[in-house]
Design an enzyme around this catalytic site. Sequence first.
Site, PDB file in Angstrom:
ATOM      1  N   PRO A   2       1.942   0.419  -6.314  1.00 38.05           N
ATOM      2  CA  PRO A   2       2.138   1.832  -6.002  1.00 38.05           C
ATOM      3  C   PRO A   2       0.788   2.532  -5.824  1.00 38.05           C
ATOM      4  O   PRO A   2      -0.108   2.410  -6.653  1.00 38.05           O
ATOM      5  CB  PRO A   2       2.886   2.371  -7.223  1.00 38.05           C
ATOM      6  CG  PRO A   2       3.541   1.172  -7.831  1.00 38.05           C
ATOM      7  CD  PRO A   2       2.595   0.041  -7.584  1.00 38.05           C
ATOM      8  N   GLU A   3       0.645   3.255  -4.710  1.00 35.00           N
ATOM      9  CA  GLU A   3      -0.579   3.987  -4.429  1.00 35.00           C
ATOM     10  C   GLU A   3      -0.325   5.487  -4.568  1.00 35.00           C
ATOM     11  O   GLU A   3       0.743   5.901  -5.016  1.00 35.00           O
ATOM     12  CB  GLU A   3      -1.088   3.619  -3.025  1.00 35.00           C
ATOM     13  CG  GLU A   3      -1.440   2.154  -2.851  1.00 35.00           C
ATOM     14  CD  GLU A   3      -2.703   1.758  -3.614  1.00 35.00           C
ATOM     15  OE1 GLU A   3      -3.431   2.651  -4.106  1.00 35.00           O
ATOM     16  OE2 GLU A   3      -2.968   0.550  -3.728  1.00 35.00           O
TER      17      GLU A   3
END
Length: 271
Positions: A2-3
Amino acid sequence: MPELPEVEVTRRSFADAIAGAKIQAVVLGKPLRWPLGCDPLSLVGQQVLGLRRRGKYLLADLSGGLLLVHLGMSGSLRFARGLPPCGPHDHFDLVTDQGTLRLHDPRRFGAVVYAASEDAAAAVKLLGALGMEPLSDAFSLPHFQEGLRKSRMPIKQLLLAGHLVVGVGNIYASEVLFMAGIRPTAASCRIGAARVRRLYEAIRVVLARAVDMGGSTLRDFSNAEGMAGHFQTAANVYGREGAPCHACGTTIRLLRQGQRSSYFCPRCQRP
């Protein structure tokens, strides 16, 4: 992993629902990447004042300190009433009078860390070296341009490093550089002022669009309501090796940079 867009989407999906909640219990599962850093019982009775984001960290402001939450490589959060009993990959429950916040993390690279304040050593260690927030007014074009001028790193690797600007993860770096017309291997210090401005603007546009589309779900990402993201379906270059460029028809290429995949159009993106 997840960014920034996925973390911001997660934040938005339960920020309003948890604001004002009173903590009733804290349930710990298997050890995560870093320890909680306090006695779980010390959190009971505290109130969740709000939910912020700094880079890829969610910051839950409490009436006495804050919790820093990182999703690691495979983590996701759920916030709801009446969640089922914890499964083997559920490692942290924050039980409140408005619902339970649960961290699900099969690989256990995520973490929940308590800090007495944002100036405390535990918080500074995690947040102190982070670069500018690209979706805020703090994202300064002159500062960005100066950071590029001082670096000989290939531009994609500089973006991924996160010490100049945060949140431009692997997918988004490929898309940003395509929009700006810059080859991933271009030396940061050799990018001219006009292209730096295009890159600066592309970072804002791509990340904002990713947030609007719910982030990217390549494997198992979902927000706190269980909804997957869709940005990956609109990618111009990422994951499209061998396919024609949407802009010019040239075959999209793949190269490896620092163990990461970089996708680009050799015609649209200049070195």
